[in-house]
Design a protein around this motif. Sequence first.
Motif, short mmCIF file in Angstrom:
data_model
loop_
_atom_site.label_atom_id
_atom_site.label_comp_id
_atom_site.label_asym_id
_atom_site.label_seq_id
_atom_site.Cartn_x
_atom_site.Cartn_y
_atom_site.Cartn_z
N ASN A 1 73.72 12.78 24.34
CA ASN A 1 74.30 13.07 23.03
C ASN A 1 74.75 11.78 22.36
O ASN A 1 75.32 10.89 23.01
CB ASN A 1 75.51 14.01 23.17
N LYS B 1 76.37 9.89 18.54
CA LYS B 1 77.07 10.03 17.27
C LYS B 1 76.79 8.80 16.43
O LYS B 1 76.88 7.67 16.91
CB LYS B 1 78.57 10.19 17.50
N THR C 1 81.98 9.68 10.70
CA THR C 1 80.83 10.21 11.44
C THR C 1 79.80 10.73 10.44
O THR C 1 80.08 11.62 9.64
CB THR C 1 81.25 11.36 12.37
N GLU D 1 74.86 13.42 14.12
CA GLU D 1 74.83 13.58 15.57
C GLU D 1 73.40 13.83 16.00
O GLU D 1 72.61 14.42 15.27
CB GLU D 1 75.74 14.73 16.00
N HIS E 1 70.82 14.71 19.64
CA HIS E 1 70.78 15.21 21.02
C HIS E 1 69.36 15.07 21.54
O HIS E 1 68.40 15.41 20.85
CB HIS E 1 71.22 16.67 21.08
N THR F 1 77.67 9.33 23.39
CA THR F 1 78.96 10.00 23.56
C THR F 1 79.02 10.85 24.82
O THR F 1 80.10 11.15 25.31
CB THR F 1 79.27 10.89 22.35
#
Length: 261
Positions: free
Chosen positions: A40, A42, A49, A52, A54, A247
């Motif tokens: 994961n 960010k 932020t 994100e 993944h 993260t």
Amino acid sequence: MRKAFFALILFSGFVLLAFNQVTMPDKIADTAFKSGELLNYKMKYGIFTAAEAHLKIEDSEVNFNGKPAFHIIADGATAGSFDVFYKVRNRYESYIDKATLLPYLYTENRHEGSWHHTDKVTFNREDDKITANSGTYPFSGKVFDFPSAYYFARNLDVSKLKTGETFDMRYFLDNAVQTLSITFIGREKVKCALGTFNCLKFNPTIIPGKIFRKNSKLYLWITDDNNRIPVKAHVEVVVGSLTMELTDAKGLKYPLNAVAK
């Protein structure tokens, strides 16, 4: 923005695919990853932020040519106020042979603002042809999509890398076999949310445009261990800079050991 930043740094930096001192094996006996791995990330613009991402790999429920495969899934989405002004929802998927790690099938589904793009790409290595929604394209040698490039590159021997050497990788994107030039910068200790790690540092080239300046620099740090996962990336944009950090990491095949600062 159509070249979404998280896609660029997740995949363009996995970087060793045509390095002239790295042997590209036809089969991978022992991979640097295992099914169930999840990474994961960010992305931040200053203190905010922005997005994100993944990245995960699992066993494919579908066989290709009677052979088992891995299924790679990469998702990216804007977050916070950035999601209000410019919503991004991108998914990239790749099915790769478990023995060679070469791709059979690649798909992408990209929603960026009001723009939407999908593609389905098959790699026919018997005929040396790539078939996408837009047509058929010839190729030779090892050509990847972005996700499969990353997982293949993690298994290469990088012990002979020398600071300042520049090399290329080949991948299929936007209806053509593309070449990306990358420079190895050296080794550094890098801090992220999970700790401080010994890393390999790379500088992939950037195509200037609405986001990147003509002289913008992109730097990518990958763990200098058996995992070879990216922990941080930093790029200069027209106004300011963007940073992406690891993260969380689950299901790794090898321990992710932090070092003293």
